[in-house]
Design a protein around this motif. Sequence first.
Motif, mmCIF file in Angstrom:
data_model
loop_
_atom_site.group_PDB
_atom_site.id
_atom_site.type_symbol
_atom_site.label_atom_id
_atom_site.label_comp_id
_atom_site.label_asym_id
_atom_site.label_seq_id
_atom_site.Cartn_x
_atom_site.Cartn_y
_atom_site.Cartn_z
ATOM 1 N N LYS A 5 54.823 -12.610 23.309
ATOM 2 C CA LYS A 5 55.972 -13.130 22.557
ATOM 3 C C LYS A 5 55.504 -13.785 21.258
ATOM 4 O O LYS A 5 56.095 -13.575 20.193
ATOM 5 N N HIS A 6 54.440 -14.572 21.348
ATOM 6 C CA HIS A 6 53.911 -15.250 20.167
ATOM 7 C C HIS A 6 53.452 -14.241 19.108
ATOM 8 O O HIS A 6 53.786 -14.370 17.923
ATOM 9 N N LEU A 7 52.697 -13.228 19.529
ATOM 10 C CA LEU A 7 52.199 -12.227 18.579
ATOM 11 C C LEU A 7 53.349 -11.421 17.978
ATOM 12 O O LEU A 7 53.351 -11.123 16.783
ATOM 13 N N GLY A 12 57.080 -10.995 13.004
ATOM 14 C CA GLY A 12 58.489 -10.900 12.626
ATOM 15 C C GLY A 12 59.213 -9.747 13.287
ATOM 16 O O GLY A 12 60.203 -9.245 12.744
ATOM 17 N N LEU A 13 58.748 -9.345 14.455
ATOM 18 C CA LEU A 13 59.355 -8.217 15.162
ATOM 19 C C LEU A 13 60.358 -8.702 16.196
ATOM 20 O O LEU A 13 60.147 -9.734 16.843
ATOM 21 N N THR A 14 61.400 -7.932 16.394
ATOM 22 C CA THR A 14 62.308 -8.176 17.506
ATOM 23 C C THR A 14 61.718 -7.497 18.741
ATOM 24 O O THR A 14 60.799 -6.666 18.641
ATOM 25 N N GLN A 15 62.256 -7.826 19.902
ATOM 26 C CA GLN A 15 61.818 -7.140 21.115
ATOM 27 C C GLN A 15 62.075 -5.643 20.994
ATOM 28 O O GLN A 15 61.253 -4.831 21.415
ATOM 29 N N GLN A 16 63.203 -5.267 20.407
ATOM 30 C CA GLN A 16 63.538 -3.846 20.249
ATOM 31 C C GLN A 16 62.529 -3.139 19.348
ATOM 32 O O GLN A 16 62.104 -2.020 19.634
ATOM 33 N N GLU A 17 62.140 -3.785 18.261
ATOM 34 C CA GLU A 17 61.170 -3.168 17.351
ATOM 35 C C GLU A 17 59.816 -2.964 18.036
ATOM 36 O O GLU A 17 59.200 -1.902 17.876
#
Length: 68
Positions: A5-7, A12-17
């Motif tokens: 999650k931190h990385l 600047g990524l969403t979970q979807q990305e």
Amino acid sequence: MNAIKHLRASKGLTQQELADILSVDVSSVSKWETGTAYPRLPLLIKMAGYFNCSVDSLLQDGGREMIG
């Protein structure tokens, strides 16, 4: 905070990305980040390459090992 999650957030990524980059379902990323499931070794290797870190560092949760 969970290392994945931190990385992800630091890029600047969403979970979807991140899910799209790894060719997995977004629910998998969510489970990894909450600790209800863990990525398989091939995905850990792919993530380590993407985030330029070690597989070991992906298995950390606030300085504690997530698995063990």
